[in-house]
Write a protein that holds these residues in place. Structure first.
Motif, PDB file in Angstrom:
ATOM      1  N   GLU A   8       0.794  -1.257  -0.140  1.00  0.00           N
ATOM      2  CA  GLU A   8       0.150  -0.021   0.073  1.00  0.00           C
ATOM      3  C   GLU A   8       0.974   1.271   0.037  1.00  0.00           C
ATOM      4  O   GLU A   8       0.440   2.331  -0.682  1.00  0.00           O
ATOM      5  N   GLN A   9       1.972   1.065   0.826  1.00  0.00           N
ATOM      6  CA  GLN A   9       2.759   2.374   0.783  1.00  0.00           C
ATOM      7  C   GLN A   9       3.514   2.652  -0.688  1.00  0.00           C
ATOM      8  O   GLN A   9       3.545   3.639  -1.061  1.00  0.00           O
ATOM      9  N   ILE A  10       3.837   1.576  -1.254  1.00  0.00           N
ATOM     10  CA  ILE A  10       4.368   1.750  -2.496  1.00  0.00           C
ATOM     11  C   ILE A  10       3.569   2.071  -3.372  1.00  0.00           C
ATOM     12  O   ILE A  10       3.747   2.783  -4.197  1.00  0.00           O
ATOM     13  N   ARG A  11       2.388   1.497  -3.477  1.00  0.00           N
ATOM     14  CA  ARG A  11       1.186   1.892  -4.377  1.00  0.00           C
ATOM     15  C   ARG A  11       0.878   3.380  -4.302  1.00  0.00           C
ATOM     16  O   ARG A  11       0.732   4.178  -5.302  1.00  0.00           O
ATOM     17  N   ARG A  12       0.658   3.907  -3.144  1.00  0.00           N
ATOM     18  CA  ARG A  12       0.578   5.306  -2.836  1.00  0.00           C
ATOM     19  C   ARG A  12       1.721   6.348  -3.368  1.00  0.00           C
ATOM     20  O   ARG A  12       1.487   7.405  -3.994  1.00  0.00           O
ATOM     21  N   ARG A  13       3.097   5.803  -3.106  1.00  0.00           N
ATOM     22  CA  ARG A  13       4.111   6.485  -3.553  1.00  0.00           C
ATOM     23  C   ARG A  13       4.125   6.396  -5.076  1.00  0.00           C
ATOM     24  O   ARG A  13       4.559   7.602  -5.709  1.00  0.00           O
ATOM     25  N   ALA A  14       3.837   5.299  -5.840  1.00  0.00           N
ATOM     26  CA  ALA A  14       3.893   5.457  -7.178  1.00  0.00           C
ATOM     27  C   ALA A  14       2.756   6.377  -7.913  1.00  0.00           C
ATOM     28  O   ALA A  14       3.225   6.783  -8.733  1.00  0.00           O
ATOM     29  N   TYR A  15       1.786   6.278  -7.353  1.00  0.00           N
ATOM     30  CA  TYR A  15       0.611   7.187  -7.800  1.00  0.00           C
ATOM     31  C   TYR A  15       1.121   8.734  -7.617  1.00  0.00           C
ATOM     32  O   TYR A  15       0.871   9.603  -8.585  1.00  0.00           O
ATOM     33  N   GLU A  16       1.914   8.924  -6.360  1.00  0.00           N
ATOM     34  CA  GLU A  16       2.514  10.419  -6.386  1.00  0.00           C
ATOM     35  C   GLU A  16       3.399  10.487  -7.284  1.00  0.00           C
ATOM     36  O   GLU A  16       3.484  11.750  -7.961  1.00  0.00           O
ATOM     37  N   ILE A  17       4.233   9.857  -7.573  1.00  0.00           N
ATOM     38  CA  ILE A  17       5.195  10.081  -8.796  1.00  0.00           C
ATOM     39  C   ILE A  17       4.676  10.195 -10.111  1.00  0.00           C
ATOM     40  O   ILE A  17       4.982  11.089 -10.774  1.00  0.00           O
ATOM     41  N   TRP A  18       3.532   9.360 -10.323  1.00  0.00           N
ATOM     42  CA  TRP A  18       2.629   9.491 -11.580  1.00  0.00           C
ATOM     43  C   TRP A  18       2.259  11.051 -11.656  1.00  0.00           C
ATOM     44  O   TRP A  18       2.238  11.628 -12.676  1.00  0.00           O
ATOM     45  N   GLU A  19       1.425  11.511 -10.531  1.00  0.00           N
ATOM     46  CA  GLU A  19       0.890  12.502 -10.597  1.00  0.00           C
ATOM     47  C   GLU A  19       1.839  13.717 -10.623  1.00  0.00           C
ATOM     48  O   GLU A  19       1.757  14.648 -11.602  1.00  0.00           O
ATOM     49  N   ALA A  20       2.979  13.617 -10.224  1.00  0.00           N
ATOM     50  CA  ALA A  20       4.117  14.882 -10.195  1.00  0.00           C
ATOM     51  C   ALA A  20       4.650  14.523 -11.641  1.00  0.00           C
ATOM     52  O   ALA A  20       5.133  15.791 -11.960  1.00  0.00           O
ATOM     53  N   LEU A  21       4.612  13.727 -12.373  1.00  0.00           N
ATOM     54  CA  LEU A  21       5.035  13.823 -13.752  1.00  0.00           C
ATOM     55  C   LEU A  21       3.831  14.053 -14.583  1.00  0.00           C
ATOM     56  O   LEU A  21       4.396  14.208 -15.838  1.00  0.00           O
TER      57      LEU A  21
END
Length: 65
Positions: A7-20
């Motif tokens: 879940e932590q990884i999923r949330r961080r991956a989403y943040e990365i995707w949004e930031a890009l």
């Protein structure tokens, strides 16, 4: 891998995707980057001695050898 870590990884991956800017594709790259960050943070607390620090015996005296 625990569900909490996933879940932590999923949330961080989403943040990365949004930031890009929410680009098409790249899910595997975002997941890998997030996973590396999360696992890196976890490994910092494994009891390893930071570079330049002095390792101590259980009684608090500097280790020799």
């Amino acid at each position: 891998m625990s569900n909490d870590r996933d879940e932590q990884i999923r949330r961080r991956a989403y943040e990365i995707w949004e930031a890009l800017g929410r680009p098409e594709g790249g899910q595997q790259q975002h997941w890998a980057e997030a996973e590396a960050e999360i696992l890196g943070e976890e490994s910092q607390g494994t009891g390893s001695v930071p570079e330049g620090a002095e390792e101590l015996d259980p009684d608090g005296a500097p280790k020799r050898g």
